[in-house]
Design a protein around this motif. Structure first.
Motif, PDB file in Angstrom:
ATOM      1  N   HIS A  18       1.039  -1.259   0.055  1.00  0.00           N
ATOM      2  CA  HIS A  18       0.012  -0.003   0.110  1.00  0.00           C
ATOM      3  C   HIS A  18       0.849   1.289  -0.013  1.00  0.00           C
ATOM      4  CE1 HIS A  18      -3.938  -1.703   0.221  1.00  0.00           C
ATOM      5  NE2 HIS A  18      -3.659  -2.567   1.065  1.00  0.00           N
ATOM      6  N   LEU A  19       1.934   1.133   0.368  1.00  0.00           N
ATOM      7  CA  LEU A  19       2.845   2.453   0.381  1.00  0.00           C
ATOM      8  C   LEU A  19       4.056   2.327  -0.622  1.00  0.00           C
ATOM      9  CD1 LEU A  19       3.656   2.471   4.086  1.00  0.00           C
ATOM     10  CD2 LEU A  19       2.176   3.747   2.937  1.00  0.00           C
ATOM     11  N   SER A  20       3.710   1.534  -1.487  1.00  0.00           N
ATOM     12  CA  SER A  20       4.824   1.327  -2.667  1.00  0.00           C
ATOM     13  C   SER A  20       4.840   2.430  -3.640  1.00  0.00           C
ATOM     14  CB  SER A  20       4.375  -0.009  -3.347  1.00  0.00           C
ATOM     15  OG  SER A  20       3.227  -0.063  -4.040  1.00  0.00           O
ATOM     16  N   ARG A  21       3.685   3.119  -3.710  1.00  0.00           N
ATOM     17  CA  ARG A  21       3.625   4.188  -4.821  1.00  0.00           C
ATOM     18  C   ARG A  21       3.694   5.671  -4.032  1.00  0.00           C
ATOM     19  NH1 ARG A  21       1.042  -0.075  -6.886  1.00  0.00           N
ATOM     20  NH2 ARG A  21      -1.196   0.652  -6.148  1.00  0.00           N
ATOM     21  N   ALA A  22       3.452   5.649  -2.741  1.00  0.00           N
ATOM     22  CA  ALA A  22       3.368   7.003  -2.187  1.00  0.00           C
ATOM     23  C   ALA A  22       4.716   7.634  -2.479  1.00  0.00           C
ATOM     24  CB  ALA A  22       3.161   6.539  -0.738  1.00  0.00           C
ATOM     25  N   ARG A  23       4.615   8.934  -2.519  1.00  0.00           N
ATOM     26  CA  ARG A  23       5.967   9.572  -2.845  1.00  0.00           C
ATOM     27  C   ARG A  23       6.466  10.028  -1.319  1.00  0.00           C
ATOM     28  NH1 ARG A  23       3.473  10.259  -7.415  1.00  0.00           N
ATOM     29  NH2 ARG A  23       1.706  11.632  -7.005  1.00  0.00           N
ATOM     30  N   ALA A  24       5.683  10.298  -0.356  1.00  0.00           N
ATOM     31  CA  ALA A  24       6.158  10.444   0.947  1.00  0.00           C
ATOM     32  C   ALA A  24       5.521   9.786   1.965  1.00  0.00           C
ATOM     33  CB  ALA A  24       6.320  11.945   1.380  1.00  0.00           C
ATOM     34  N   VAL A  25       5.935   9.440   3.188  1.00  0.00           N
ATOM     35  CA  VAL A  25       4.835   8.591   4.188  1.00  0.00           C
ATOM     36  C   VAL A  25       5.212   9.335   5.486  1.00  0.00           C
ATOM     37  CG1 VAL A  25       4.840   6.521   5.531  1.00  0.00           C
ATOM     38  CG2 VAL A  25       5.186   6.375   3.213  1.00  0.00           C
ATOM     39  N   VAL A  26       4.134   9.677   6.163  1.00  0.00           N
ATOM     40  CA  VAL A  26       3.968  10.162   7.598  1.00  0.00           C
ATOM     41  C   VAL A  26       3.540   9.072   8.431  1.00  0.00           C
ATOM     42  CG1 VAL A  26       3.216  11.828   9.342  1.00  0.00           C
ATOM     43  CG2 VAL A  26       3.463  12.177   6.832  1.00  0.00           C
ATOM     44  N   ALA A  27       4.220   8.431   9.550  1.00  0.00           N
ATOM     45  CA  ALA A  27       3.804   7.541  10.297  1.00  0.00           C
ATOM     46  C   ALA A  27       3.674   7.995  11.723  1.00  0.00           C
ATOM     47  CB  ALA A  27       5.054   6.588  10.536  1.00  0.00           C
ATOM     48  N   MET A  28       2.417   7.728  12.374  1.00  0.00           N
ATOM     49  CA  MET A  28       1.891   8.395  13.468  1.00  0.00           C
ATOM     50  C   MET A  28       1.802   7.314  14.828  1.00  0.00           C
ATOM     51  SD  MET A  28       0.484  11.551  12.373  1.00  0.00           S
ATOM     52  CE  MET A  28      -0.661  11.953  13.456  1.00  0.00           C
ATOM     53  N   ASP A  29       2.526   7.934  15.622  1.00  0.00           N
ATOM     54  CA  ASP A  29       2.580   7.281  17.007  1.00  0.00           C
ATOM     55  C   ASP A  29       1.726   7.898  17.949  1.00  0.00           C
ATOM     56  OD1 ASP A  29       4.312   4.775  17.010  1.00  0.00           O
ATOM     57  OD2 ASP A  29       5.626   6.098  15.830  1.00  0.00           O
ATOM     58  N   ARG A  30       0.954   7.320  18.728  1.00  0.00           N
ATOM     59  CA  ARG A  30       0.075   7.674  19.959  1.00  0.00           C
ATOM     60  C   ARG A  30       0.946   7.221  21.165  1.00  0.00           C
ATOM     61  NH1 ARG A  30      -6.084   9.228  19.902  1.00  0.00           N
ATOM     62  NH2 ARG A  30      -5.961  10.681  21.491  1.00  0.00           N
ATOM     63  N   SER A  31       2.061   7.100  21.456  1.00  0.00           N
ATOM     64  CA  SER A  31       2.902   6.477  22.343  1.00  0.00           C
ATOM     65  C   SER A  31       4.278   7.277  22.391  1.00  0.00           C
ATOM     66  CB  SER A  31       3.096   4.827  22.308  1.00  0.00           C
ATOM     67  OG  SER A  31       3.691   4.616  21.117  1.00  0.00           O
ATOM     68  N   MET A  32       4.738   7.394  23.606  1.00  0.00           N
ATOM     69  CA  MET A  32       5.913   8.078  23.832  1.00  0.00           C
ATOM     70  C   MET A  32       7.014   6.826  24.028  1.00  0.00           C
ATOM     71  SD  MET A  32       5.389  11.406  24.145  1.00  0.00           S
ATOM     72  CE  MET A  32       6.903  12.204  24.858  1.00  0.00           C
ATOM     73  N   SER A  33       8.254   7.070  23.230  1.00  0.00           N
ATOM     74  CA  SER A  33       9.405   6.141  23.441  1.00  0.00           C
ATOM     75  C   SER A  33      10.736   7.148  23.755  1.00  0.00           C
ATOM     76  CB  SER A  33       9.605   5.490  22.134  1.00  0.00           C
ATOM     77  OG  SER A  33       8.490   4.853  21.678  1.00  0.00           O
ATOM     78  N   PRO A  34      10.683   7.632  25.110  1.00  0.00           N
ATOM     79  CA  PRO A  34      11.756   8.523  25.288  1.00  0.00           C
ATOM     80  C   PRO A  34      13.115   7.969  24.826  1.00  0.00           C
ATOM     81  CG  PRO A  34      10.271   8.363  27.213  1.00  0.00           C
ATOM     82  CD  PRO A  34       9.948   7.125  26.048  1.00  0.00           C
ATOM     83  N   GLY A  35      13.994   8.562  24.227  1.00  0.00           N
ATOM     84  CA  GLY A  35      15.270   8.580  23.772  1.00  0.00           C
ATOM     85  C   GLY A  35      15.352   7.413  22.649  1.00  0.00           C
ATOM     86  N   ALA A  36      14.171   7.127  22.158  1.00  0.00           N
ATOM     87  CA  ALA A  36      14.259   6.445  20.569  1.00  0.00           C
ATOM     88  C   ALA A  36      14.377   7.309  19.538  1.00  0.00           C
ATOM     89  CB  ALA A  36      12.931   5.369  20.767  1.00  0.00           C
ATOM     90  N   PRO A  37      14.853   6.897  18.396  1.00  0.00           N
ATOM     91  CA  PRO A  37      14.753   7.958  17.118  1.00  0.00           C
ATOM     92  C   PRO A  37      13.202   8.209  16.900  1.00  0.00           C
ATOM     93  CG  PRO A  37      16.010   6.017  16.985  1.00  0.00           C
ATOM     94  CD  PRO A  37      15.286   5.950  18.061  1.00  0.00           C
ATOM     95  N   SER A  38      12.153   7.136  17.091  1.00  0.00           N
ATOM     96  CA  SER A  38      10.913   7.436  16.701  1.00  0.00           C
ATOM     97  C   SER A  38      10.024   6.440  17.504  1.00  0.00           C
ATOM     98  CB  SER A  38      10.448   7.484  15.480  1.00  0.00           C
ATOM     99  OG  SER A  38      10.771   6.223  14.845  1.00  0.00           O
ATOM    100  N   GLY A  39       8.782   6.472  17.422  1.00  0.00           N
ATOM    101  CA  GLY A  39       7.828   5.574  18.047  1.00  0.00           C
ATOM    102  C   GLY A  39       7.609   4.035  17.351  1.00  0.00           C
ATOM    103  N   PRO A  40       6.985   3.358  18.099  1.00  0.00           N
ATOM    104  CA  PRO A  40       6.977   1.902  17.462  1.00  0.00           C
ATOM    105  C   PRO A  40       6.270   1.554  16.124  1.00  0.00           C
ATOM    106  CG  PRO A  40       5.420   2.222  19.524  1.00  0.00           C
ATOM    107  CD  PRO A  40       6.502   3.167  19.396  1.00  0.00           C
ATOM    108  N   VAL A  41       5.246   2.489  15.927  1.00  0.00           N
ATOM    109  CA  VAL A  41       4.482   2.399  14.576  1.00  0.00           C
ATOM    110  C   VAL A  41       5.589   2.849  13.571  1.00  0.00           C
ATOM    111  CG1 VAL A  41       2.537   3.429  13.072  1.00  0.00           C
ATOM    112  CG2 VAL A  41       2.015   2.519  15.558  1.00  0.00           C
TER     113      VAL A  41
END
Lengths: 318, 390
Positions: B312-335
């Motif tokens: 489903h993401l193969s043809r998207a030019r850009a992707v925004v991934a949304m996380d409803r959780s905090m992961s302090p110290g991580a580059p980004s959230g689990p999603v």
């Protein structure tokens, strides 16, 4: 109703806990399990808290258990038993299973300490099971650390002996009183040295509708520092010195099941155990005296409770 | 197969779950109250008092014991349910791994709520994400009817002999747990037939005694965990079968992912839970104004529907991934991390944290985030904390 256990011949030849398990030679816990399960019906289901008994009897792909057996964590054996009870009840109502006796084994760590909340909840809810605490008076599985069941003055690896401290400070938690305060139909202490008494108590407990409890002293050769062949002797001395009185509480009525009319001096029990050796040095004489007094007080308390509760509730349960 | 006529009711999310649990013929419910899951427990207790539950209701003294009682009950071969939230799920943490490791098909409703401290009653996904790797199938519902449907589906999925894993049905606390929506309820009988199964062979039975919960060694532990992992992979396919079967009795099907305009979008937003609907509304608004954006809602988070997400993401030019959780110290959230791993750096993935501790995410917010993605102000490998007061 239940039948008293009179002799060895009437016991089943079946071995509920197979030989070949990896408990230590002279381990009290394995003797507790054999005596309890040989007194119980063969269709019992066993739940086990994490501990010596669990890690030494079910190491995949082996199992010593000739009974259906469940273990999942340290603090939750009573909660697991609650679930087994509820599951069997629901399925038997649907005609898809029968109810079976449920027997829980937990050590003193899993019962006095980390499992106390789950035990209290399960007792209060009134599930039908027999909880057996095999009490070796410390966290033996992790290497002899003190628990709420460790007696006053005992050396453990976390209650060491030195100029500032001489073993466990404070007394052993009164487990049976806590259990009895839940108004369970039956609770008792027992010792592997008095096997007829122990087995009769198992049968009595399983005849009740509701949660029942057995507190069994389980001498530990490694943790108590005595030779493995002396396990039963240690258990017997604990009873004969009044250090571990044998009594039951049925429907609120206390009764001493093995009265010790002329007790042996408590030193006869303490001296053969390395964990108490420091108590016999002159500087710890007062600690030894405190232990003597606690033992006397406790026995007197139970005798007194027997008289009082007999008068209060005696007629109802006789 | 002809469909049964449907009863339409207005139900709160928690009530819908409780009704589905009753209809699923659950044998044992063991649960402990915690806001905002409590309505489920109350409702099931009400059914039990009226004699409508059919099974045993065990009102335990803690969440740890709730899940422990589920272990015992499930080992007898009973169908078992529990519900929790936030601190309760955290308190269960140890047992989550046990239930999955023992391969027990327990179904649990999780009213997602942020974790203390500070204590807050409102939604985010930090509770379940904290237990992400515990070996539970994890589904995120978008609305109340889906909560109802998924509850029934998950019993079927978990109990499948090819799967034998527990499942958590996730839905945001208050946003879905207390939201009253229109639900098309199924009749009891088709649900009963859908979930019919023989009792499992491996159970606590004195006639055939098994040892459950044995100790492993370095020689055996890895293989147990490998089998658990393989079962999780298998669950992806069985999930599809279960959805098809459920469609047969309900006419309703959701998929492991829900894709809106992902085929040729400039920006595709990846999200899970109730905010997906809000983001679709935002995307529709933008598209009506001449933009080209899409939304991919990940409904089945574990097992992760990797191939579907990639496709489903193969043809998207850009992707925004949304996380409803905090992961302090991580580059980004689990999603975000999963989406990045799925796409193997073939395209830019921007990462946004939103909705923490119940903070609202509106369609206007959605439009803003799409706009930021387009103009490039979200780039960078670390998450942008959207909506935080500075």
């Amino acid at each position: 109703m239940y039948e008293q256990v009179k002799g060895l011949k009437e016991l089943p030849a079946d071995e509920p806990l197979s030989p070949g398990h990896r408990l230590c030679p002279g381990c009290g816990a394995s003797i507790v399990v054999r005596q309890v399960l040989l007194a119980a019906p063969k269709d019992a289901i066993v739940a086990n808290a994490t501990g010596c008994l669990e890690v030494s009897t079910a190491i995949y792909p082996y199992s010593a258990w000739n009974r259906p057996w469940a273990h999942s964590a340290f603090e939750n054996a009573a909660a697991v038993a609650s679930g087994i009870d509820a599951g069997l009840k629901a399925l038997s109502r649907r005609g898809e299973a029968r109810e079976h006796p449920i027997i829980v084994f937990g050590g003193d760590g899993g019962t006095y300490d980390i499992g106390m909340q789950a035990l209290s909840g399960a007792l209060e809810r009134g599930h039908r099971f027999l909880y057996v605490c095999y009490d070796n008076e410390a966290y033996m599985n992790t290497g002899i650390q003190r628990s709420g069941g460790t007696p006053r003055g005992a050396w453990t690896t976390t209650t060491q002996v030195g100029p500032a401290m001489a073993g466990k400070q404070g007394s052993k938690k009164d487990l049976l009183s806590i259990v009895v305060s839940h108004r369970v139909p039956y609770a008792a202490t027992a010792s592997i040295s008095h096997w007829r008494d122990l087995m009769t108590k198992v049968r009595k407990a399983l005849s009740k509708d509701g949660p029942t409890f057995l507190h069994v002293l389980a001498p530990c050769t490694r943790g108590w520092r005595y030779d493995p062949e002396k396990t039963i002797r240690m258990a017997r001395l604990a009873v004969e010195t009044r250090f571990f009185p044998l009594y039951e509480v049925e429907g609120g009525v206390y009764r001493v099941t093995f009265p010790v009319t002329s007790p042996k001096p408590v030193e006869e029990y303490l001296k053969p155990q390395g964990r108490y050796s420091h108590l016999f040095h002159p500087e710890n004489a007062s600690e030894l005296e405190t232990i003597r007094k606690e033992v006397d007080d406790n026995y007197a308390r139970i005798e007194k409770l027997s008289q009082l509760t007999g008068q209060l509730y005696g007629q109802k349960t006789a | 197969m002809s469909l049964q006529p449907l009863r339409v009711a207005a139900l709160q999310g928690d009530e819908a779950v409780a009704e589905a649990v009753r209809q699923s013929g659950v044998d044992v419910v063991a649960a402990y109250p915690i806001t905002p899951q409590t309505i489920i427990v109350e409702k099931l207790a009400e059914y039990a008092a009226k004699g409508n539950l059919g099974g045993e209701f065990v009102s335990v003294e803690s969440e740890h014991s709730a899940l422990s009682a589920c272990v015992g009950a499930s080992l007898t071969g009973a169908r078992v349910f529990t519900a929790t939230s936030s601190q309760g799920l955290a308190y269960m943490h140890e047992m989550l791994y046990n239930v999955s490791g023992m391969r027990l098909p327990v179904v649990m409703a999780v009213a997602n709520r942020a974790l203390s401290a500070p204590l807050v009653l409102n939604a985010d996904h930090s509770d379940m994400m904290g237990s992400r790797d515990s070996g539970w199938i994890q589904v995120y519902a978008e609305n109340v009817e889906e909560m109802y449907d998924r509850t029934i589906q998950l019993f079927k999925l978990c109990e499948d002999p090819r799967v034998l894993l527990p499942a958590a049905l996730n839905f945001e606390g208050f946003i879905l747990s207390h939201d009253k929506e229109r639900v098309r309820l199924l009749d009891d009988e088709p649900v009963r037939r859908f979930l019919e199964r023989p009792r499992p062979r491996h159970r606590l039975d004195p006639a055939d005694p098994f040892t459950f919960g044995a100790m492993a060694t370095p020689e055996t532990y890895y293989e147990f965990r490998m089998q658990q992992s393989e079962a999780m992979e298998t669950a992806l396919h069985v999930f599809d079968e279960v959805e098809r079967g459920f469609e047969g009795i309900s006419g309703r099907r959701y998929g492991a992912v829900d894709a809106y305009n992902t085929d040729d979008a400039d920006v595709v937003m990846v999200i899970n839970g109730s905010a997906a609907g809000t983001m679709r509304a935002a995307a529709r608004g933008l598209n009506a104004a001449g933009e080209n954006v899409g939304v991919l809602s990940i409904k089945l988070f574990r097992p992760f529907p990797l191939e579907q997400v990639v496709s489903h993401l193969s043809r998207a030019r850009a992707v925004v991934a949304m996380d409803r959780s905090m992961s302090p110290g991580a580059p980004s959230g689990p999603v975000s991390e999963d989406v990045k791993a799925a796409l193997q750096a073939t395209k830019p993935v921007m990462s946004v944290v939103y909705g923490i501790g119940g903070r609202d995410l509106s369609t206007e917010d959605g439009k803003k985030i799409f706009g930021m993605a387009k103009e490039g102000s979200l780039s960078g490998s670390r998450s942008v904390m959207y909506g935080v007061k500075v």
